[in-house]
Design an enzyme around this catalytic site. Structure first.
Site, PDB file in Angstrom:
ATOM      1  N   HIS A  80       0.690  -1.147  -0.107  1.00 42.39           N
ATOM      2  CA  HIS A  80      -0.036  -0.124  -0.171  1.00 42.39           C
ATOM      3  C   HIS A  80       0.962   1.312   0.421  1.00 42.39           C
ATOM      4  CE1 HIS A  80      -3.694  -2.177   0.798  1.00 42.39           C
ATOM      5  NE2 HIS A  80      -3.042  -3.015   2.100  1.00 42.39           N
ATOM      6  N   PHE A 198     -10.189  -3.698   0.356  1.00 41.92           N
ATOM      7  CA  PHE A 198      -9.286  -3.375  -1.402  1.00 41.92           C
ATOM      8  C   PHE A 198      -8.488  -2.573  -1.261  1.00 41.92           C
ATOM      9  CE2 PHE A 198     -13.175  -0.353  -1.252  1.00 41.92           C
ATOM     10  CZ  PHE A 198     -12.547   0.854  -2.246  1.00 41.92           C
ATOM     11  N   CYS A 215       0.385 -10.735  -3.929  1.00 44.31           N
ATOM     12  CA  CYS A 215      -0.755 -11.472  -3.269  1.00 44.31           C
ATOM     13  C   CYS A 215      -0.263 -13.541  -3.844  1.00 44.31           C
ATOM     14  CB  CYS A 215      -2.088 -11.361  -5.275  1.00 44.31           C
ATOM     15  SG  CYS A 215      -2.486  -9.695  -4.658  1.00 44.31           S
TER      16      CYS A 215
END
Length: 271
Positions: A80, A198, A215
């Site tokens: 992020h 999200f 991921c």
């Protein structure tokens, strides 16, 4: 469902540290469970940070020992940071919660958002999130001078794209015309109330993803709205569009409890 409340926690110079946002999630989660507040979606940017969900493997983390925050959501490791719009919908759902249905609703809202900006996205079977689909395999450029039939990411269990140059970097998936993730989704449900949510790549530096296995996926990459459009785009432009589509999808939803299939009891044998 009831009206969804949006809280804009901080963007740009006011980006919210991950731990601060996580504490805020817990606070709102407790209030929502006690019916002291409405369904709430926290919206924000984070300063650069890697976070690892419960299924993250050690060999998917940064090779240089960059710190990673281990969190209680599902999924694996991600990044992020600036240029990425993060949303944490904290919602009370019927129990037992249908987690897959909740994820699909979030995907729907983000697919609609991307479409409004002219970016066609989709789902990829077996992989959560929102994706820009690549070209058919036979139409993609070769990697490192090799035919795609010999793509080492698919045939060599020890192959590590982080050590093999920019042609394998997740941030260059668009140049390779591969599937690339535009938005990641990872959630947790406790006491029937959702947490986490999200991360939509608006205009980040996607090279941050090259230090991890995003991921846990080795044969695809990442992208952003700005990458796909070939022009600059800001969080300020995207934020109201995301809010509108989240409201449309989540407020109009009629969530159902997850159906639990029970084994059929065999009939007793007759005498």
């Amino acid at each position: 469902m009831s009206e969804l409340r949006f809280v804009r926690l901080g963007f740009g110079a006011d980006a919210v540290e991950y731990q601060v946002a996580w504490d805020k999630q817990r606070e709102v989660h407790a209030a929502r469970f006690a019916d002291e507040t409405a369904d709430t979606c926290l919206l924000l940017e984070h300063p650069p940070v890697y976070t690892a969900g419960r299924r993250t493997a050690e060999n998917e983390r940064p090779l240089d020992g960059t710190p990673v925050v281990d969190v209680d959501r599902g999924g694996k490791i991600t990044w992020h940071g600036p240029g990425q719009l993060v949303g944490y919908p904290i919602m009370k759902l019927p129990r037992p919660v249908d987690v897959v249905a909740h994820v699909r609703r979030l995907e729907d809202a983000l697919i609609r958002t991307a479409a409004e900006f002219g970016v066609e996205t989709s789902r990829v079977e077996g992989r959560s999130g929102v994706w820009v689909l690549g070209d058919p395999v036979e139409q993609r450029p070769s990697l490192g001078g090799l035919s795609l039939d010999f793509d080492p990411r698919l045939t060599d269990e020890e192959f590590d794209p982080r050590l093999n140059g920019p042609e394998y970097a997740p941030s260059n998936a668009g140049q390779r015309r591969e599937d690339r993730k535009l938005a990641a989704i990872g959630i947790r449900v406790a006491k029937g109330v959702t947490m986490h949510g999200f991360a939509l790549n608006v205009n980040p530096d996607n090279a941050w993803f090259d230090r991890i296995i995003p991921c846990g996926i080795r044969d695809a990459g990442v992208t952003s709205l700005a990458n796909e459009l070939g022009r600059d785009l800001t969080i300020e432009e995207v934020l109201p569009v995301v809010e509108r589509h989240l409201r449309d999808v989540l407020e109009q939803a009629d969530p159902k409890p997850r159906v639990i299939e029970r084994p059929v009891e065999p009939e007793p044998a007759s005498a």
